[in-house]
Design a protein around this motif. Sequence first.
Motif, PDB file in Angstrom:
ATOM      1  N   VAL A   6       0.835  -1.198   0.000  1.00  0.00           N
ATOM      2  CA  VAL A   6       0.000   0.000   0.000  1.00  0.00           C
ATOM      3  C   VAL A   6       0.873   1.252   0.000  1.00  0.00           C
ATOM      4  O   VAL A   6       0.595   2.202  -0.729  1.00  0.00           O
ATOM      5  N   VAL A   7       1.938   1.254   0.765  1.00  0.00           N
ATOM      6  CA  VAL A   7       2.849   2.400   0.781  1.00  0.00           C
ATOM      7  C   VAL A   7       3.467   2.604  -0.594  1.00  0.00           C
ATOM      8  O   VAL A   7       3.552   3.733  -1.090  1.00  0.00           O
ATOM      9  N   GLU A  10       0.891   4.128  -2.776  1.00  0.00           N
ATOM     10  CA  GLU A  10       0.733   5.543  -2.415  1.00  0.00           C
ATOM     11  C   GLU A  10       1.833   6.387  -3.061  1.00  0.00           C
ATOM     12  O   GLU A  10       1.568   7.475  -3.565  1.00  0.00           O
ATOM     13  N   THR A  13       1.218   6.607  -6.939  1.00  0.00           N
ATOM     14  CA  THR A  13       0.019   7.340  -7.369  1.00  0.00           C
ATOM     15  C   THR A  13      -0.059   8.737  -6.773  1.00  0.00           C
ATOM     16  O   THR A  13      -0.840   9.549  -7.241  1.00  0.00           O
ATOM     17  N   ARG A  14       0.714   8.974  -5.723  1.00  0.00           N
ATOM     18  CA  ARG A  14       0.675  10.225  -4.968  1.00  0.00           C
ATOM     19  C   ARG A  14      -0.709  10.466  -4.383  1.00  0.00           C
ATOM     20  O   ARG A  14      -1.214  11.573  -4.354  1.00  0.00           O
ATOM     21  N   GLU A  15      -1.342   9.392  -3.921  1.00  0.00           N
ATOM     22  CA  GLU A  15      -2.647   9.448  -3.274  1.00  0.00           C
ATOM     23  C   GLU A  15      -2.576   8.753  -1.927  1.00  0.00           C
ATOM     24  O   GLU A  15      -1.697   7.932  -1.690  1.00  0.00           O
ATOM     25  N   ARG A  16      -3.515   9.079  -1.053  1.00  0.00           N
ATOM     26  CA  ARG A  16      -3.609   8.431   0.253  1.00  0.00           C
ATOM     27  C   ARG A  16      -4.288   7.070   0.092  1.00  0.00           C
ATOM     28  O   ARG A  16      -5.012   6.837  -0.864  1.00  0.00           O
ATOM     29  N   SER A  17      -4.074   6.173   1.050  1.00  0.00           N
ATOM     30  CA  SER A  17      -4.640   4.827   0.952  1.00  0.00           C
ATOM     31  C   SER A  17      -6.165   4.826   1.046  1.00  0.00           C
ATOM     32  O   SER A  17      -6.826   3.989   0.448  1.00  0.00           O
ATOM     33  N   SER A  19      -9.451   7.574   0.634  1.00  0.00           N
ATOM     34  CA  SER A  19      -9.839   8.926   0.239  1.00  0.00           C
ATOM     35  C   SER A  19     -11.308   9.144   0.544  1.00  0.00           C
ATOM     36  O   SER A  19     -12.168   8.419   0.041  1.00  0.00           O
ATOM     37  N   SER A  29     -10.858   3.088  -1.395  1.00  0.00           N
ATOM     38  CA  SER A  29      -9.633   2.399  -1.004  1.00  0.00           C
ATOM     39  C   SER A  29      -8.675   2.355  -2.192  1.00  0.00           C
ATOM     40  O   SER A  29      -9.032   1.887  -3.277  1.00  0.00           O
ATOM     41  N   LEU A  30      -7.470   2.828  -1.989  1.00  0.00           N
ATOM     42  CA  LEU A  30      -6.469   2.814  -3.043  1.00  0.00           C
ATOM     43  C   LEU A  30      -6.106   1.383  -3.424  1.00  0.00           C
ATOM     44  O   LEU A  30      -5.903   1.086  -4.594  1.00  0.00           O
TER      45      LEU A  30
END
Length: 59
Positions: A6-7, A10, A13-17, A19, A29-30
């Motif tokens: 997941v890290v 993240e 994608t430069r997104e939070r897990s 949103s 959920s990413l």
Amino acid sequence: MYQHGVVLIELLTRERSISLTRLDHENRSLATRFMLAMEEGRVMSIFYAMVVIKEGTMN
């Protein structure tokens, strides 16, 4: 191992897990978005554009 994956997603994608701003509740959920993109063969589409550009120019 799940947390490390997941890290990594993240970072790519430069997104939070998770949103809360995404309107589609199923894709908040990413990890879910990544798995769906993998199944549909479009995983590169969710990566941050600069990651894709830099990877493509390293050769």
